[in-house]
Design a protein around this motif. Structure first.
Motif, PDB file in Angstrom:
ATOM      1  N   ILE A 112       7.528  80.750 -44.949  1.00  0.00           N
ATOM      2  CA  ILE A 112       7.527  79.569 -44.081  1.00  0.00           C
ATOM      3  C   ILE A 112       8.725  79.606 -43.141  1.00  0.00           C
ATOM      4  O   ILE A 112       8.607  79.326 -41.953  1.00  0.00           O
ATOM      5  N   VAL A 113       9.871  79.975 -43.673  1.00  0.00           N
ATOM      6  CA  VAL A 113      11.091  80.036 -42.869  1.00  0.00           C
ATOM      7  C   VAL A 113      10.968  81.132 -41.816  1.00  0.00           C
ATOM      8  O   VAL A 113      11.370  80.957 -40.662  1.00  0.00           O
ATOM      9  N   LYS A 117      11.186  80.641 -37.754  1.00  0.00           N
ATOM     10  CA  LYS A 117      12.138  81.384 -36.923  1.00  0.00           C
ATOM     11  C   LYS A 117      11.423  82.154 -35.826  1.00  0.00           C
ATOM     12  O   LYS A 117      11.887  82.197 -34.686  1.00  0.00           O
ATOM     13  N   LEU A 118      10.291  82.770 -36.157  1.00  0.00           N
ATOM     14  CA  LEU A 118       9.526  83.496 -35.146  1.00  0.00           C
ATOM     15  C   LEU A 118       9.025  82.554 -34.062  1.00  0.00           C
ATOM     16  O   LEU A 118       9.041  82.891 -32.873  1.00  0.00           O
ATOM     17  N   LYS A 119       8.589  81.366 -34.463  1.00  0.00           N
ATOM     18  CA  LYS A 119       8.091  80.392 -33.498  1.00  0.00           C
ATOM     19  C   LYS A 119       9.211  79.945 -32.570  1.00  0.00           C
ATOM     20  O   LYS A 119       9.028  79.882 -31.355  1.00  0.00           O
ATOM     21  N   VAL A 120      10.384  79.666 -33.133  1.00  0.00           N
ATOM     22  CA  VAL A 120      11.525  79.241 -32.323  1.00  0.00           C
ATOM     23  C   VAL A 120      11.952  80.364 -31.380  1.00  0.00           C
ATOM     24  O   VAL A 120      12.234  80.132 -30.200  1.00  0.00           O
ATOM     25  N   GLU A 121      11.984  81.608 -31.886  1.00  0.00           N
ATOM     26  CA  GLU A 121      12.371  82.740 -31.046  1.00  0.00           C
ATOM     27  C   GLU A 121      11.381  82.953 -29.911  1.00  0.00           C
ATOM     28  O   GLU A 121      11.775  83.232 -28.781  1.00  0.00           O
ATOM     29  N   SER A 122      10.086  82.803 -30.190  1.00  0.00           N
ATOM     30  CA  SER A 122       9.082  82.988 -29.135  1.00  0.00           C
ATOM     31  C   SER A 122       9.206  81.885 -28.091  1.00  0.00           C
ATOM     32  O   SER A 122       9.048  82.135 -26.895  1.00  0.00           O
TER      33      SER A 122
END
Length: 172
Positions: A112-113, A117-122
């Motif tokens: 989940i984390v 993080k991937l969503k925020v980075e994208s």
């Protein structure tokens, strides 16, 4: 991210330590500690301390919460073997092998984390790309404005000279 911890020369045979380690592999840190508290094996306490050490490493290096971590990899290798001898019948000696083990642990982030993080980075990358695109659009607009003003000036000069040449040719 991954955080590592190792325990060397634990005086428990690898076969016995693997029983405890297999119960913990793939679990979140909180679940693993609860499991180790309830397991009645000699190797459960050193494995618990090892997990707590790896959590402390993670907190110190990257300030990650304990609830965000899971036991990604944990395995037991054979350590050194102490050889002792015991007297047997007819003057013979019998070898007793006192085994030890090395335990290696790798903590990772929960799925989940990682997804967050991937969503925020994208999102950050898309914002950066849009900002760069806007800045390049502004730069190309400025260049285009400069180019059109220079072309207008040159077009007007060429049109005057072409009119003049046409008149001279038609007059003859």
């Amino acid at each position: 991210m991954e955080w590592n911890a190792t325990l060397k020369n634990l005086r428990i045979s690898p076969r016995k330590a693997r029983l405890v380690v297999d119960a913990v592999r793939g679990k979140s840190v909180r679940e693993a500690i609860l499991i180790l508290d309830t397991v009645h094996k000699k190797s459960s306490l050193p494995v618990k301390k090892l997990i707590q050490s790896a959590v402390a490493n993670a907190k110190k290096q990257d300030s990650v919460l304990e609830s965000q971590l899971k036991v990604e990899k944990i395995y037991v290798d054979a350590g050194m073997t102490l050889k002792r001898f015991r007297p047997r019948a007819f003057g013979r000696a019998y070898t007793i092998r006192k085994r030890s083990s090395h335990i290696s642990l790798t903590l990772g982030e929960l799925d989940i984390v990682k997804k967050r993080k991937l969503k925020v980075e994208s999102q950050e990358q898309s914002v950066k790309a849009s900002v760069e695109a806007k800045s390049t659009d502004k730069a190309t607009k400025v260049k285009a404005v400069k180019a059109t003003t220079t072309k207008r000036v040159t077009k007007s000069k060429t049109s005057l000279t072409s009119k003049v040449t046409k008149k001279t040719v038609s007059d003859k």
